[in-house]
Design a protein around this motif. Structure first.
Motif, PDB file in Angstrom:
ATOM      1  N   VAL A  73       5.327  65.251  64.956  1.00  0.00           N
ATOM      2  CA  VAL A  73       6.778  65.144  65.075  1.00  0.00           C
ATOM      3  C   VAL A  73       7.357  65.774  63.828  1.00  0.00           C
ATOM      4  N   ASN A  74       7.822  66.995  63.949  1.00  0.00           N
ATOM      5  CA  ASN A  74       8.274  67.736  62.771  1.00  0.00           C
ATOM      6  C   ASN A  74       9.472  67.078  62.097  1.00  0.00           C
ATOM      7  N   SER A  75      10.334  66.439  62.875  1.00  0.00           N
ATOM      8  CA  SER A  75      11.514  65.797  62.287  1.00  0.00           C
ATOM      9  C   SER A  75      11.125  64.618  61.393  1.00  0.00           C
ATOM     10  N   ARG A  76       9.929  64.100  61.590  1.00  0.00           N
ATOM     11  CA  ARG A  76       9.434  62.981  60.775  1.00  0.00           C
ATOM     12  C   ARG A  76       8.375  63.422  59.777  1.00  0.00           C
ATOM     13  N   SER A  77       8.027  64.700  59.799  1.00  0.00           N
ATOM     14  CA  SER A  77       6.938  65.221  58.943  1.00  0.00           C
ATOM     15  C   SER A  77       5.680  64.375  59.097  1.00  0.00           C
ATOM     16  N   THR A  78       5.352  64.071  60.320  1.00  0.00           N
ATOM     17  CA  THR A  78       4.243  63.173  60.609  1.00  0.00           C
ATOM     18  C   THR A  78       3.344  63.748  61.695  1.00  0.00           C
ATOM     19  N   VAL A  79       2.060  63.560  61.504  1.00  0.00           N
ATOM     20  CA  VAL A  79       1.075  63.932  62.509  1.00  0.00           C
ATOM     21  C   VAL A  79       0.334  62.669  62.925  1.00  0.00           C
TER      22      VAL A  79
END
Length: 124
Positions: A73-79
């Motif tokens: 989720v790029n908006s959360r900078s999370t993988v």
């Protein structure tokens, strides 16, 4: 300062599910491919899954295909790494990784950034 912080590890029983998260900071997340690697006791760190910057492709090692799903989720900078039907052989420390490109054959020594790891233990 780049940081990759994994979370979500734990002790589960065979057949259970677990979702790992990796929150990235200090880098432009959308310009990095993200990956998950794991290291079991006495073994080398091995590739598990990777997702490129676009998120349009996914790569998996054969032993987890059909059971694990990587997403970002790029908006959360999370993988994330969704792990289903866990087996005892999946027991390892799981590491998040970031680099411009990550593929199954990528040399681990060249990976630009690593997280600290999160322990996953699957009891049979």
């Amino acid at each position: 300062q780049v940081q990759l912080v994994e979370s979500g590890g734990g002790l589960v029983q065979a057949g259970d599910s677990l979702t790992l998260s990796c929150a990235a900071s200090g880098l432009t997340f959308t310009t990095y491919a993200m990956g998950w690697f794991r290291q079991a006791p006495g073994k080398e760190r091995e590739f598990v899954a990777a997702i490129p910057r676009s998120g349009e492709s996914r790569y998996y090692t054969d032993s987890v295909k059909g059971r694990f799903t990587i997403s970002r989720v790029n908006s959360r900078s999370t993988v994330y790494l969704q792990m289903n039907s866990l087996k005892a052989d999946d027991t390892a420390v799981y590491y998040c990784a970031a680099d411009r490109h990550i593929y199954p054959a990528t040399n681990r020594a060249t990976i630009q950034y690593w997280g600290q790891g999160t322990q996953v233990t699957v009891s049979s």
